[in-house]
Design a protein around this motif. Sequence first.
Motif, PDB file in Angstrom:
ATOM      1  N   ASP A 195      -5.551  -0.893  -4.339  1.00 56.46           N
ATOM      2  CA  ASP A 195      -4.021  -1.369  -3.796  1.00 56.46           C
ATOM      3  C   ASP A 195      -2.819  -0.929  -5.057  1.00 56.46           C
ATOM      4  N   HIS A 248      -4.847   6.184  -2.271  1.00 57.19           N
ATOM      5  CA  HIS A 248      -5.398   5.218  -1.470  1.00 57.19           C
ATOM      6  C   HIS A 248      -4.511   5.102  -0.084  1.00 57.19           C
ATOM      7  N   HIS A 252      -1.249   2.631   2.881  1.00 54.40           N
ATOM      8  CA  HIS A 252      -2.282   1.662   3.047  1.00 54.40           C
ATOM      9  C   HIS A 252      -2.498   1.708   4.421  1.00 54.40           C
TER      10      HIS A 252
HETATM   11 ZN   LIG Z   1      -6.785  -1.204  -0.300  1.00 56.06          ZN
END
Ligand SMILES: [Zn+2]
Length: 347
Positions: A195, A248, A252
Amino acid sequence: MNVRKKRFLFYTLLAGVFTLLFLLVISALNSSTAPIHIEVQAEELIQTPLSALVPIEVPSLPLDKPEQPLPAQVDIIPTPMPSVQMDMIPAPTPSVQVITAPPQTTSVTVDTYMPNGVVAPSASSKVSIPVLNYHSVTIDPGNVVVISPAKLEAQMKYLHDHGYTPISLATFINLIENKSGFAAPDKPVLLTFDDGYVDNVEEAMPILAKYKFPATLFMSPGMVEDAGYLNWEQATQLQEAGWDIQPHGMTHPHLPKLSAEQQAYEITEARKLIEEKLGTQADVFCYPYGEYNQTTVKLLKEHGFRYAFTIDQGYTTNQQSPYLLKRLFINGEESLKVFINKLSKAN
Ligand SMILES: [Zn+2]
């Protein structure tokens, strides 16, 4: 006329008749033999050519049945059996190449799930590496995805004191690809942080630096302006401290809920920005929320990603799909003992 004269005339006539008959027979015999022979020869001549014509007509009979035989012959001509064979002759060469090449790449991807170009390791050379999955490093009691700096410190110390070797992403890939001649470090372990929380640079980075441990960060570049998340400058700091920065998703997202186009944007734009901002190769993906579908995996393959991490639990092995690599979730609420058990439990 008396009887004698009648008899004389009768015998004379009779003799004349016999003479005539004799002459006729003679003349008939002389003149009829030749014509008879000629007729016979004529018949023979006629029959000969007739019998000679028969074999000619026999082969010509098929021509009299053009409706059926001809089409067959026509088929044979266009069908160009030889040309078909000619097509098949050159074909074998490429097909042989196709057959030789795919089995390797196919078996690589299907049997051992290694990406294209990667040599398939044998079953006896199974590589298994614990990949630890962290998120935020701060104090937030009750939040299992957050680990306190103190706990992280204790875990890193344990790794250090017990001969574990946290490795870089490049080393991880060398190991998972079973590169020949690559010296495997003792008890390798990959530390990953998801994250891109700002506490990663504030809390985690100093702790890992103390032990000279590298790590891998999966960040969402679309969140660099958001509070609590790393900006590019901080991401650069981590990179300089030995962290590998990988995508990522841009924002998100829950990828399976997106269209293919949206997924492609989330995947490729994140990679593009990281590569542009940090000058690194960002082709190892991490699924936000661990969520993906067939489109996600297809897109990763199409865009040349080498690996993708899930949040499926387990050691990462070279026998997993390169796009479905497992990890070990580190629950911030768990004790060091649980952490140790998790580390040592190979599966
Ligand atoms: Zn994540």
